[in-house]
Design a protein around this motif. Structure first.
Motif, PDB file in Angstrom:
ATOM      1  N   GLY A 210      81.590 -63.659 -70.305  1.00 46.48           N
ATOM      2  CA  GLY A 210      81.652 -64.899 -71.061  1.00 46.48           C
ATOM      3  C   GLY A 210      81.675 -64.616 -72.552  1.00 46.48           C
ATOM      4  O   GLY A 210      81.671 -63.460 -72.990  1.00 46.48           O
ATOM      5  N   VAL A 211      81.750 -65.692 -73.305  1.00 48.46           N
ATOM      6  CA  VAL A 211      81.746 -65.579 -74.765  1.00 48.46           C
ATOM      7  C   VAL A 211      80.661 -66.487 -75.310  1.00 48.46           C
ATOM      8  O   VAL A 211      80.558 -67.644 -74.910  1.00 48.46           O
ATOM      9  CB  VAL A 211      83.113 -65.993 -75.365  1.00 48.46           C
ATOM     10  CG1 VAL A 211      83.071 -65.945 -76.881  1.00 48.46           C
ATOM     11  CG2 VAL A 211      84.236 -65.098 -74.835  1.00 48.46           C
ATOM     12  N   THR A 245      77.744 -56.262 -74.287  1.00 46.41           N
ATOM     13  CA  THR A 245      78.719 -56.771 -75.250  1.00 46.41           C
ATOM     14  C   THR A 245      79.915 -55.832 -75.317  1.00 46.41           C
ATOM     15  O   THR A 245      79.780 -54.618 -75.222  1.00 46.41           O
ATOM     16  CB  THR A 245      78.126 -56.866 -76.666  1.00 46.41           C
ATOM     17  OG1 THR A 245      77.581 -55.589 -77.019  1.00 46.41           O
ATOM     18  CG2 THR A 245      77.033 -57.907 -76.724  1.00 46.41           C
ATOM     19  N   SER A 246      81.085 -56.420 -75.518  1.00 46.03           N
ATOM     20  CA  SER A 246      82.284 -55.592 -75.601  1.00 46.03           C
ATOM     21  C   SER A 246      83.209 -56.015 -76.733  1.00 46.03           C
ATOM     22  O   SER A 246      84.220 -55.349 -76.975  1.00 46.03           O
ATOM     23  CB  SER A 246      83.044 -55.653 -74.276  1.00 46.03           C
ATOM     24  OG  SER A 246      83.358 -56.994 -73.968  1.00 46.03           O
ATOM     25  N   ALA A 247      82.855 -57.099 -77.441  1.00 39.65           N
ATOM     26  CA  ALA A 247      83.762 -57.593 -78.469  1.00 39.65           C
ATOM     27  C   ALA A 247      83.018 -58.482 -79.450  1.00 39.65           C
ATOM     28  O   ALA A 247      82.049 -59.159 -79.072  1.00 39.65           O
ATOM     29  CB  ALA A 247      84.905 -58.371 -77.831  1.00 39.65           C
ATOM     30  N   PHE A 248      83.495 -58.471 -80.690  1.00 41.53           N
ATOM     31  CA  PHE A 248      82.900 -59.290 -81.754  1.00 41.53           C
ATOM     32  C   PHE A 248      84.009 -59.801 -82.652  1.00 41.53           C
ATOM     33  O   PHE A 248      84.930 -59.049 -82.994  1.00 41.53           O
ATOM     34  CB  PHE A 248      81.936 -58.426 -82.571  1.00 41.53           C
ATOM     35  CG  PHE A 248      81.453 -59.101 -83.842  1.00 41.53           C
ATOM     36  CD1 PHE A 248      80.336 -59.935 -83.819  1.00 41.53           C
ATOM     37  CD2 PHE A 248      82.117 -58.918 -85.049  1.00 41.53           C
ATOM     38  CE1 PHE A 248      79.890 -60.565 -84.979  1.00 41.53           C
ATOM     39  CE2 PHE A 248      81.678 -59.549 -86.216  1.00 41.53           C
ATOM     40  CZ  PHE A 248      80.560 -60.369 -86.167  1.00 41.53           C
ATOM     41  N   ARG A 289      81.515 -64.844 -82.779  1.00 38.97           N
ATOM     42  CA  ARG A 289      81.772 -64.920 -81.358  1.00 38.97           C
ATOM     43  C   ARG A 289      81.570 -63.531 -80.743  1.00 38.97           C
ATOM     44  O   ARG A 289      82.026 -62.536 -81.313  1.00 38.97           O
ATOM     45  CB  ARG A 289      83.252 -65.306 -81.202  1.00 38.97           C
ATOM     46  CG  ARG A 289      83.591 -66.217 -80.065  1.00 38.97           C
ATOM     47  CD  ARG A 289      85.031 -66.670 -80.203  1.00 38.97           C
ATOM     48  NE  ARG A 289      85.214 -67.694 -81.228  1.00 38.97           N
ATOM     49  CZ  ARG A 289      85.887 -67.545 -82.362  1.00 38.97           C
ATOM     50  NH1 ARG A 289      86.512 -66.425 -82.641  1.00 38.97           N
ATOM     51  NH2 ARG A 289      85.947 -68.528 -83.221  1.00 38.97           N
ATOM     52  N   VAL A 290      80.903 -63.473 -79.617  1.00 37.72           N
ATOM     53  CA  VAL A 290      80.630 -62.186 -78.976  1.00 37.72           C
ATOM     54  C   VAL A 290      81.092 -62.231 -77.526  1.00 37.72           C
ATOM     55  O   VAL A 290      80.771 -63.181 -76.800  1.00 37.72           O
ATOM     56  CB  VAL A 290      79.122 -61.861 -79.042  1.00 37.72           C
ATOM     57  CG1 VAL A 290      78.823 -60.548 -78.331  1.00 37.72           C
ATOM     58  CG2 VAL A 290      78.657 -61.802 -80.490  1.00 37.72           C
ATOM     59  N   GLY A 291      81.858 -61.228 -77.119  1.00 37.33           N
ATOM     60  CA  GLY A 291      82.312 -61.149 -75.734  1.00 37.33           C
ATOM     61  C   GLY A 291      81.366 -60.305 -74.894  1.00 37.33           C
ATOM     62  O   GLY A 291      80.936 -59.236 -75.340  1.00 37.33           O
ATOM     63  N   PHE A 292      81.060 -60.818 -73.706  1.00 36.22           N
ATOM     64  CA  PHE A 292      80.192 -60.080 -72.783  1.00 36.22           C
ATOM     65  C   PHE A 292      80.968 -59.761 -71.521  1.00 36.22           C
ATOM     66  O   PHE A 292      81.628 -60.636 -70.954  1.00 36.22           O
ATOM     67  CB  PHE A 292      78.973 -60.933 -72.405  1.00 36.22           C
ATOM     68  CG  PHE A 292      77.987 -61.123 -73.516  1.00 36.22           C
ATOM     69  CD1 PHE A 292      76.870 -60.308 -73.618  1.00 36.22           C
ATOM     70  CD2 PHE A 292      78.176 -62.106 -74.482  1.00 36.22           C
ATOM     71  CE1 PHE A 292      75.951 -60.466 -74.649  1.00 36.22           C
ATOM     72  CE2 PHE A 292      77.259 -62.271 -75.516  1.00 36.22           C
ATOM     73  CZ  PHE A 292      76.148 -61.459 -75.610  1.00 36.22           C
ATOM     74  N   LYS A 293      80.874 -58.544 -71.078  1.00 37.09           N
ATOM     75  CA  LYS A 293      81.498 -58.176 -69.814  1.00 37.09           C
ATOM     76  C   LYS A 293      80.656 -58.721 -68.651  1.00 37.09           C
ATOM     77  O   LYS A 293      79.498 -59.112 -68.861  1.00 37.09           O
ATOM     78  CB  LYS A 293      81.670 -56.662 -69.726  1.00 37.09           C
ATOM     79  CG  LYS A 293      80.383 -55.846 -69.742  1.00 37.09           C
ATOM     80  CD  LYS A 293      80.691 -54.349 -69.675  1.00 37.09           C
ATOM     81  CE  LYS A 293      79.447 -53.485 -69.724  1.00 37.09           C
ATOM     82  NZ  LYS A 293      78.584 -53.522 -68.530  1.00 37.09           N
TER      83      LYS A 293
END
Lengths: 339, 339, 339, 339
Positions: A210-211, A245-248, A289-293
């Protein structure tokens, strides 16, 4: 040099293994005279807590914070604040298997390669339970910020869970809703469908990513430090230090890539910049915004029901805590900018 | 506490304003006995240099690095290495206008709010020219890494410029091509169209964003430090400390969000993880991606032709430099993991 | 973690080998808006300079400070200030002998054991010439302190050279004399005898130790930080980081040992405490004392006449510089004590 | 930047007020795999303990260390080690008086000026009870050193109490005696007279100063870091961070002042240097000396019998602990010296 410390002036050091005697945090650099607000601390802990709803792990943690130092007569002393939480849920027999066998998606094997000797129980120090300490410290930071600059406000929410995505109008509306009223912290009329989706995933031992987004309102201009401690680089570091986390991104993020410079920059001070320019805050709304695997404690290896089908709902209070820590640090740091 | 320092053990401090006397860097924590490789340093500087092709700013910087300390008889001494570059191109009259008027998209106003007194010429310390120092320091880090662990290799390239996007096969092929043979560092048969697109943008005072990727091969297992100095959090911080960056991801990044946990984690050790698990390197290929917004030096405010129509081609050697710095730091740090 | 840095907020990093291209210092954490005073800098450098009189080494250093960054329109920018001094006196042939043979009393051999590869010329980085950088940085600190708290004053002097010892009345009188009028900085009517004693020592290749004192007037109350950065511990560290030092005391120092508690403490706030209680400044006069062993560049190994028969006269401006650095650091730090 | 932390790599942070819930320490940077030795920890704590003999305060502290983290299956994990001690002896009513009235010689007033809000009970964080945490951390450091370099040995003792001074032969003999067999840690046949002297002082509410020495045997060559973290400057800082200290010297110390250079330096590698040259250890015996002023808890203001007539006997284990911390830090640091 400290792997377990965060912040330059308002500086925290967390310690503790998930199945050791206790977890805790030492907070240094909090000025004397901040009013301690126990209710705020407990509320923040409850928001992070496992077992808070049908869409989170059913693992129970009855975490009672014990204040060991740094607070007297309900005010900070300017000395290190140590707060610990004793570990209750120590059924370490559950974890005997992973003593010899790394769990999928976990850090068991990389950690073992690094240190040789590890506490394998529940991930030991690599467990997400460590974020408890961040929420405690973030609450103290929040108390400080609310004293120094009471206008600053934070709002975190899930903007995406699996392929459910918030609509633009729902995002615009977040400041008008109580996100905590939504089990999944996905503030939408469609939330019931997300709840059902995650309940099903939980039952099946499935998980989704999710984000999560955080917005910051009423930030002063000029926070952050040039070059390596830009507000955006510190924020990225803070967020990517969280598990899964995988993205910011902030402002228009990856979407800015395909814009023309003349379009991007004409609406100066706009949301495109995400409230940060040249690494310093502009005073405008900050949005990141932060992406979570998908979480890794899935069926077979995971204990029955003891996993979060999506970590985003519980990650949000932790992201807010990290954000308060960062704001506190940079508010204090800015005292040193000018003569 | 230092706004201008990066790294914990292999630690750099950069200094200098874009139109002051000189820029430079002090590198501390480089062990004694590393062979100094001037050719490598000059090559890396040339790759970052403005004016290197028709798709970069035509501003000239004839940058000659002067080694002031820390190297003797072509080997490092274990003492601080200071290397400076004198500023040549100091037509500060060009910048008189911005002494009173902030440039669009630049940090002129936030910086002024913060410090009160600023060197407005060419952005002063906020200028992208500061990255020169990072490339110098990164080159020393690279020399150290190549001594400590000669197998580690880096490959940076543009994966997107405006809406030109590398195909999957082109990405798979990057280790077989010399990226520097491509003016835009977009390693594709389609590159000529990207070149023309950017030449036109440059002529028109237009700018575009892009995405740069770096892959790291043959990393040892277990680099990174638990909790706050995870390899991914340090990497995110390093990248987001660069100007014009707005997004960071590694492995599947934002794309991992919509995957099912059972799919994501079954191909364990796969590219999904981007070579990092639990914050520590797994030994697998690391891949990360950075989004850049369109550059801000666009027509009207920008000097004629003195802007990069897209910063990505020149950002790539800087990203590589930051990556070497991080690897050097964590290689040394790992000496302290075990008894 | 940095061997070459001093200070927590007002933080300096020195670099340079005595016979390399240059020595220099990067000063971080100096707030924006401090007036730069070139005369003060040059005066302080002249006071430290070799060859300034018949009782110092006849080695010449025509040291011209070059400001590379951090100062613009005669004011600090809040960015790192780098100032360098190019090395002129590089007759490294003089030092060929010590490439293979350690000099008596010098660090040549311990340094070699540590780093493997060393710049042997003139002691390299271990040379006392490094203190040049401390005087430069200390001068900037002095400019800052004089802006923040113009009442603070320092007075350094030799209280003992070989077995010449200042009388109590002479010490009481130091604030009324210009110490720099005394070649040996021993402010006494007996100074001529000390001068002759040292001139003779210099001619004979002999050397002597001594004691230097610094007094600080009008310090604010409460400077210093509890536990590890007490004002006294930071002061001790600062002084013992100078070459040839072997002892440090403040207030009554070793003499306090034989006093009775009831006597020592009844004259509360008295000189006994040396202006520091519980590690924090009391606002009273601070007095501290540093013992120097005889200099090691004595006959046979030393170049003819190129040694200081007693280092104390030239050490005094360096001690003052270190003291200004410490005061600047703690003045800024105290901005963070309270809400 | 941290007032409460000591060390660069092996880094400790202490916390706790003397009458708060607990005191404790977090130890970071201890490598994984060190055998934990509880007996050593308890023995060291007993040596520091109040009430251990007729010549120390009769205040009781039944201090039981609780290990909260970082140790598993009796080995260190490479994660932060947190050890706390709950406060038992919390008769804070004893201290109501000093809430409004500063005690003679204590930090009550300077502390109040600094922070505004203080925990006045028993000195709060300024209490000597904080040294408990240093002994705990120093014991872990000792366990590490004994693993890394088992030959290194320490010997601390009182060389002077009031005007009783050890003879040269007694000092030469210290390695042959068990200092702890002497109540005052003054290893002399004359000790009984010192004991009586202090018992009388205790009864009368009188106090005396003293000098404590530590010798270090079998140190490796080249420990310490050039410039600001010389072994001598770190040692001075460590010692002067203890309460009641007023002076520090090593080797010949102040006595070196009146020697001739030709005499001092001809017995090269001799005791004159105190085992440190150019700031680095030479491998020879290190000897240093710390002066303590008379303790301040004397009659009238002090609680009856609850003061140490001379702090030196109980300061010795704390000095040893600080020395182990320093050696551990520099042993680890030296892993980074060479390629």
């Amino acid at each position: 040099m400290s792997a377990n410390s965060f912040g330059q002036i308002f500086k925290i050091t967390t310690f503790g293994e998930s199945h050791g005697a206790a977890l805790g945090v030492v907070i240094e650099g909090c000025p004397a005279g901040v009013d301690f607000n126990l209710d705020l601390l407990l509320k923040n802990l409850a928001r992070r807590k496992p077992g808070q709803s049908s869409v989170t792990t059913s693992r129970q943690e009855d975490d009672i914070p014990e204040i060991l130092s740094g607070i007297y007569e309900n005010k900070t002393l300017g000395t290190p604040i140590c707060i610990i939480v004793k570990n209750q849920d120590q059924k370490s027999a559950d974890y005997n298997q992973i003593k010899t066998e790394a769990r999928i998606g976990h850090a068991d094997d990389t950690w073992k390669a690094k240190f040789g000797h590890v506490d394998h129980r529940g991930g030991g120090r690599a467990s997400g339970r460590e974020t408890l300490c961040r929420v405690i410290a973030g609450s103290i930071a929040q108390m400080l910020c609310q004293k120094l600059n009471p206008n600053i406000q934070l709002k975190g929410y899930a903007s995406q869970i699996s392929d459910f995505v918030l609509h633009d109008e729902e995002i615009k509306n977040v400041w008008n809703v109580d996100v905590d009223q939504f089990k999944t912290r996905f503030p939408s009329e469609r939330e019931q469908r997300v709840v059902e989706w995650l309940e099903k995933a939980k039952a099946q031992g499935e998980s989704y990513g999710g984000v999560a987004e955080v917005q910051i309102k009423n930030m002063p201009i000029g926070l952050g430090q040039p070059i390596f401690h830009k507000f955006k680089s510190d924020l990225a570091m803070a967020m990517m230090s969280l598990g899964a986390t995988s993205a910011f991104e902030f402002g228009d993020g990856f979407a800015s890539v395909i814009q023309k410079g003349t379009d991007f920059h004409t609406h100066m001070n706009s949301e495109s910049y995400g409230g940060i320019r040249g690494g310093l805050t502009t005073g405008d709304l900050i949005l990141f915004r932060v992406g979570f695997k998908p979480t890794s404690s899935i069926k077979d290896t995971a204990k029955k029901g003891r996993h979060d089908p999506c970590i985003v709902p519980r990650a949000i209070p932790v992201m807010e805590a990290m954000t308060w820590l960062l704001i506190a640090d940079h508010l204090l740091w800015s005292r040193l900018d000018k003569i």
